[in-house]
Design a protein around this motif. Sequence first.
Motif, short mmCIF file in Angstrom:
data_model
loop_
_atom_site.label_atom_id
_atom_site.label_comp_id
_atom_site.label_asym_id
_atom_site.label_seq_id
_atom_site.Cartn_x
_atom_site.Cartn_y
_atom_site.Cartn_z
N LEU A 1 31.09 -8.19 -10.79
CA LEU A 1 32.67 -7.56 -10.80
C LEU A 1 32.54 -7.23 -9.42
N ASP A 2 31.72 -6.24 -9.02
CA ASP A 2 31.68 -4.95 -7.86
C ASP A 2 31.67 -5.92 -6.61
N SER A 3 31.36 -6.98 -6.65
CA SER A 3 30.95 -8.03 -5.32
C SER A 3 32.12 -8.69 -5.60
N LEU A 4 33.23 -8.88 -6.38
CA LEU A 4 34.70 -10.13 -7.23
C LEU A 4 35.75 -8.63 -5.65
N GLU A 5 35.35 -7.03 -7.15
CA GLU A 5 35.73 -6.21 -5.81
C GLU A 5 35.79 -5.73 -4.47
N GLN A 6 34.56 -5.95 -3.91
CA GLN A 6 34.72 -6.23 -2.25
C GLN A 6 35.14 -7.38 -1.44
N ILE A 7 35.42 -8.53 -2.23
CA ILE A 7 35.52 -9.82 -2.11
C ILE A 7 37.18 -9.26 -1.70
N ASN A 8 38.15 -8.84 -2.76
CA ASN A 8 39.17 -8.94 -2.67
C ASN A 8 39.85 -8.43 -2.17
N ARG A 9 39.02 -6.88 -1.98
CA ARG A 9 38.65 -6.20 -0.56
C ARG A 9 39.22 -6.48 1.25
N GLN A 10 38.47 -7.54 0.86
CA GLN A 10 38.46 -8.05 1.89
C GLN A 10 40.02 -8.92 2.28
N ILE A 11 39.89 -9.31 1.77
CA ILE A 11 40.81 -10.55 1.70
C ILE A 11 42.34 -9.61 1.86
N ARG A 12 42.31 -8.55 1.43
CA ARG A 12 43.63 -7.34 1.72
C ARG A 12 43.08 -7.20 2.88
N GLU A 13 42.18 -6.51 2.92
CA GLU A 13 42.03 -6.38 4.55
C GLU A 13 42.16 -7.23 5.82
N ASN A 14 41.96 -8.55 5.72
CA ASN A 14 41.81 -9.09 6.90
C ASN A 14 43.01 -10.30 6.64
#
Length: 78
Positions: free
Chosen positions: A47-60
């Motif tokens: 779940l933490d990894s998913l949160e980080q991936i989602n943040r990267q998707i938003r930021e990129n």
Amino acid sequence: MSEVGDSLQRSRANLLAAIEDVTANPKPNYKIDGQEVSHSDHLRNLLDSLEQINRQIRENGDGDGQAFEFITEIVPIC
């Protein structure tokens, strides 16, 4: 979508599949011969990894304008 965006989306899909498997087939935490296996920690890491991936998707900006938000609750299995 860029190569980075494609990679992030694939990673996100893989994490979602792993989370689905863990939640569909829950297992208890246990210790054997001093080695501890914590399935709840494994789920938390996913779940933490998913949160980080989602943040990267938003930021990129590679989320095609999509924002992802997941409300999760971890319920102990007794």
